[in-house]
Enzyme design. Structure first.
Site, PDB file in Angstrom:
ATOM      1  N   ARG A   1      66.225  30.297  50.761  1.00  0.00           N
ATOM      2  CA  ARG A   1      65.326  30.997  49.843  1.00  0.00           C
ATOM      3  C   ARG A   1      65.183  30.178  48.560  1.00  0.00           C
ATOM      4  NH1 ARG A   1      67.352  34.844  47.648  1.00  0.00           N
ATOM      5  NH2 ARG A   1      69.413  34.980  48.572  1.00  0.00           N
TER       6      ARG A   1
ATOM      7  N   TYR B   1      60.943  29.097  55.966  1.00  0.00           N
ATOM      8  CA  TYR B   1      62.346  29.457  56.180  1.00  0.00           C
ATOM      9  C   TYR B   1      62.681  30.880  55.759  1.00  0.00           C
ATOM     10  CZ  TYR B   1      67.155  28.266  57.211  1.00  0.00           C
ATOM     11  OH  TYR B   1      68.386  28.197  57.810  1.00  0.00           O
TER      12      TYR B   1
ATOM     13  N   LYS C   1      63.370  40.274  52.760  1.00  0.00           N
ATOM     14  CA  LYS C   1      63.671  40.384  51.328  1.00  0.00           C
ATOM     15  C   LYS C   1      62.422  40.762  50.520  1.00  0.00           C
ATOM     16  CE  LYS C   1      67.933  38.851  51.936  1.00  0.00           C
ATOM     17  NZ  LYS C   1      69.074  39.761  51.844  1.00  0.00           N
TER      18      LYS C   1
ATOM     19  N   HIS D   1      70.254  46.326  48.809  1.00  0.00           N
ATOM     20  CA  HIS D   1      70.820  45.191  49.541  1.00  0.00           C
ATOM     21  C   HIS D   1      72.205  45.608  50.055  1.00  0.00           C
ATOM     22  CE1 HIS D   1      71.977  40.631  49.291  1.00  0.00           C
ATOM     23  NE2 HIS D   1      71.512  40.936  50.478  1.00  0.00           N
TER      24      HIS D   1
ATOM     25  N   SER E   1      75.052  37.970  48.192  1.00  0.00           N
ATOM     26  CA  SER E   1      74.901  37.089  49.354  1.00  0.00           C
ATOM     27  C   SER E   1      76.177  36.268  49.531  1.00  0.00           C
ATOM     28  CB  SER E   1      73.708  36.153  49.147  1.00  0.00           C
ATOM     29  OG  SER E   1      72.532  36.903  48.915  1.00  0.00           O
TER      30      SER E   1
ATOM     31  N   CYS F   1      79.102  37.007  50.895  1.00  0.00           N
ATOM     32  CA  CYS F   1      80.396  37.673  50.699  1.00  0.00           C
ATOM     33  C   CYS F   1      80.858  38.363  51.981  1.00  0.00           C
ATOM     34  CB  CYS F   1      80.320  38.695  49.576  1.00  0.00           C
ATOM     35  SG  CYS F   1      80.334  37.976  47.931  1.00  0.00           S
TER      36      CYS F   1
ATOM     37  N   LYS G   1      79.038  40.156  54.401  1.00  0.00           N
ATOM     38  CA  LYS G   1      78.509  41.487  54.739  1.00  0.00           C
ATOM     39  C   LYS G   1      78.446  41.712  56.244  1.00  0.00           C
ATOM     40  CE  LYS G   1      74.755  43.106  52.607  1.00  0.00           C
ATOM     41  NZ  LYS G   1      73.446  42.818  51.993  1.00  0.00           N
TER      42      LYS G   1
ATOM     43  N   ASN H   1      80.368  40.484  58.452  1.00  0.00           N
ATOM     44  CA  ASN H   1      81.725  40.740  58.950  1.00  0.00           C
ATOM     45  C   ASN H   1      82.130  42.185  58.693  1.00  0.00           C
ATOM     46  OD1 ASN H   1      81.861  38.082  59.680  1.00  0.00           O
ATOM     47  ND2 ASN H   1      83.043  37.426  57.892  1.00  0.00           N
TER      48      ASN H   1
ATOM     49  N   ASP I   1      72.383  44.253  56.267  1.00  0.00           N
ATOM     50  CA  ASP I   1      71.851  43.575  55.071  1.00  0.00           C
ATOM     51  C   ASP I   1      71.093  44.498  54.116  1.00  0.00           C
ATOM     52  OD1 ASP I   1      71.508  41.204  53.556  1.00  0.00           O
ATOM     53  OD2 ASP I   1      69.460  40.995  54.291  1.00  0.00           O
TER      54      ASP I   1
ATOM     55  N   ARG J   1      71.296  29.597  60.551  1.00  0.00           N
ATOM     56  CA  ARG J   1      71.175  31.033  60.852  1.00  0.00           C
ATOM     57  C   ARG J   1      71.075  31.317  62.342  1.00  0.00           C
ATOM     58  NH1 ARG J   1      70.960  34.641  56.274  1.00  0.00           N
ATOM     59  NH2 ARG J   1      70.931  33.260  54.487  1.00  0.00           N
TER      60      ARG J   1
HETATM   61  C1  OXD Z   1      70.859  36.834  51.551  1.00  0.00           C
HETATM   62  C2  OXD Z   1      70.573  36.957  53.002  1.00  0.00           C
HETATM   63  O1  OXD Z   1      70.658  35.753  50.986  1.00  0.00           O
HETATM   64  O2  OXD Z   1      70.790  38.065  53.529  1.00  0.00           O
HETATM   65  O3  OXD Z   1      71.287  37.818  50.965  1.00  0.00           O
HETATM   66  O4  OXD Z   1      70.121  35.997  53.623  1.00  0.00           O
HETATM   67 MN    MN Z   2      71.237  39.593  52.142  1.00  0.00          MN
END
Ligand code: OXD
Ligand code: MN
Length: 614
Positions: A84, A227, A236, A256, A278, A280, A282, A284, A303, A395
């Protein structure tokens, strides 16, 4: 309709309603971008199969060995189009102040002028695909529809995984339903203005990238990137930035957050939504495999969650997406077996490494890397190459319903009622393992002050806090302080039926940098305490920063954690927190008088309480 984009801020109700407006909009866009053909996607598997085959034949995708990874593909992006682009992401509200100090603002009229120039002929020689999609189950109580046009077939097949795309969503639009318009071009026409041919490349993109949002008209325009969040506009751009504005205006929340159901050994089920910045872990958490016997965690979303007060006065939650766009590096049978199982097939991998046997690999997937790979740039690679084989932001894009721990009712029409909200950051210091907010205002203060320590000099002074309120810093479509006020308003409306709010930190380290908490499946021990609090079965220690567990209420059996580590995980360091308050004050100051009075007062009270706290 006139040719796009035009300023529609004066029009209410706005004109993106019903099928007729949709056809007119597509025709206008085709006139502007001049594609060779326009294709309306029905979302069928035959259609997707045709597109995938074509992309393989054109060298856009590599087909993986179907013995290992059926119906799965590898895309390699342009090395300059790998993530991003936050500094090229704009909120184009009429009034700059409405975008707030944490967004990049552009005057909408100026941005529309620039977009008009960029999109003029941008799809020459390419196909314009029209993708109607539903966020949430088609017709669901919390769902919304959108339509993306794109000249990237990779975006088409990815959107087919990530959303409910095709005829059913189109049917939902009918004569009158509102839809969110999203325009995307990779900005690489195959013919110049004079008609001269321009050769295609496997990953077309443009050095100039613009990801623009018009909150008043709820429009998204994205140019130059193919991307992830730049190009899969449902994610997003729509489900967070534009939806957060819709939610503010309509009395709900677009957040989020991951969404899970936790079931205790006694068989009682609770729904938790959790916001983490982002990177951290999520995914998992969303697919957590409990190490404590008798517990079950089922995935509802990894997400994004949309939260809406229901007719019963509770807050109901839904994951608007239909797939996972997860970070591959670091994912393994050890860290997230459910994610590994989810991507068994029907998956598009982007920027991972290719094995000699036609399967994929990335750093962390196995302890020992294969001896030979093709890296994410398409170059031969060995462990001696001295560079990652997969891009760190590589990804996997997989259908959610392949997740073995997905809840059966993950796409329930009404969503699920929420019992608790969890905020977390990546904090090496200060923030304890878990605490509960004393009340809703305290919880909103917790969400507003989520932060991570800066770890690289490039981000600023190492150790200084980088605030990421509600983990929404790059994703809130309006002023962040107004978002806090909106949360406070929602809390008032929910009253006693509001979910309880907790803060967790899996990332505490000691002075030598050693993690104090094992994390992953052992995080169930923290959820166990949260559930005990919900069931009124655990007392808590009041502290200035919230209610902390008593040591004896945490099930730490079998972990072998040294007493000192446990003490550190559950201690409030008043000196450290006073320093933290200074940083919070400086952060709040950026928002001037838009900071809600109750949060400013909460900070004052926290300082005072810390002064008293030994
Ligand atoms: C982020 C994603 O960047 O979910 O938060 O890709
Ligand atoms: Mn995210």
């Amino acid at each position: 309709m006139s040719s796009l984009p035009v300023d529609r801020t004066e029009t209410a109700p706005h004109p993106f309603r019903g099928r007729r407006a949709l056809h007119a909009w597509v025709a206008d866009l085709a006139a502007l971008t001049q594609p060779e053909r326009v294709v309306w996607c029905d979302g069928s598997s035959a259609e997707q199969d045709r597109l995938l085959k074509r992309m393989v034949a054109d060298g856009v995708l590599v087909k993986l060995n179907p013995e290992w990874r059926p119906n799965s593909y590898l895309a390699r992006s342009d090395p300059d189009d790998v993530a991003r682009v936050e500094d090229r992401t704009f909120i184009c509200s009429e009034d700059e102040a409405d975008a707030g100090p944490t967004n990049h603002w552009r005057d909408p009229a100026v941005m529309r002028g620039e977009l008009r120039e960029r999109f003029d002929g941008a799809m020459r020689g390419r196909t314009m695909y029209v993708l109607p999609f539903s966020m949430g189950p088609v017709g669901g109580a919390i769902s919304q529809v959108g339509v993306q046009v794109t000249d990237s077939p990779y975006v088409v097949v990815s959107t087919a995984i990530m959303t409910r795309m095709g005829d059913a969503a189109l049917g939902e639009i009918g004569d009158t339903a509102e839809w969110v318009p999203a325009v995307h071009s990779v900005g690489a026409p195959l013919a110049g203005p004079d008609g001269g041919a321009v050769p295609d490349v496997p990953w077309p993109s443009n050095a100039v990238k613009i990801i623009a949002h018009f909150p008043e008209t709820r429009e998204i325009w994205s140019y130059g990137s193919g991307y992830g969040g730049n190009a899969l506009l449902a994610k997003k751009c729509f489900a967070l930035r534009i939806a957060s504005v819709m939610a503010r205006d309509e009395g709900w929340l677009a957040e989020h957050m991951l969404l899970v159901r936790v079931t205790s050994p006694a068989g009682r089920a609770y729904h938790l939504a959790a916001a983490f910045p982002s990177a951290c872990g999520k995914t998992n958490f969303a697919m957590l495999q409990p190490t404590l016997p008798g517990w079950r965690v089922e995935t509802l979303g990894d997400d994004i969650a949309w939260l809406r007060p229901g007719p019963d006065g509770r807050l109901w939650a839904m994951n608007p997406e239909a797939g996972f766009f997860g970070v591959a590096p670091g994912t393994s049978e050890a860290t997230n077996p459910a994610a590994m199982a989810t991507m068994w097939g029907n998956t598009i991998f982007t920027n991972v490494a290719l094995r000699e046997d036609g399967d994929v690999w990335w750093e962390g997937m196995t302890p020992t890397p294969p001896a030979h790979l093709i890296d994410w740039r398409g170059e031969p690679w060995t462990p001696a190459s001295g560079r990652p084989a997969a891009h760190p932001n590589a990804r996997f894009t997989s259908p959610a319903d392949q997740c073995p721990v997905l809840a059966d009712d993950w796409d329930a029409h009404d969503g699920v009622p929420l019992d608790a909200i969890v905020f977390g950051g990546r904090r090496t210091s200060n923030v304890p393992l878990v605490s509960e907010a004393a009340d809703w205002v305290d919880g909103v203060f917790t969400g507003a002050t989520i932060a991570s320590e800066q770890t690289a000099a490039a981000e600023g002074p190492v150790g200084a806090l980088r605030f990421d309120p509600f983990a929404m810093l790059p994703f809130c479509g309006y002023d962040m302080a107004d978002h806090w006020q909106h949360w406070l308003d929602i809390g008032e409306r929910l009253g006693a039926k509001a979910p309880r709010i907790f803060r967790v930190n899996w990332f505490r380290r000691d002075a030598d940098g050693r993690f104090l908490w094992p994390g992953f499946g052992d995080n169930i021990r923290v959820l166990d305490w949260i559930v005990a609090r919900l069931e009124d079965e655990a007392d808590a220690v009041p502290t200035p920063i919230g209610l902390l567990p008593y040591r004896h209420d945490l099930d730490l059996d079998g972990l072998g954690l040294p007493d000192d580590d446990v003490r550190e995980l559950l201690t409030v360091d008043a000196t450290g927190w006073r320093r933290e308050c200074d940083q919070i004050a400086a952060f709040f100051a950026r928002f001037g008088d838009r900071v809600p009075g109750s949060l400013a007062r909460r900070l004052t009270r926290l300082r005072w309480q810390l002064g008293e706290y030994a």
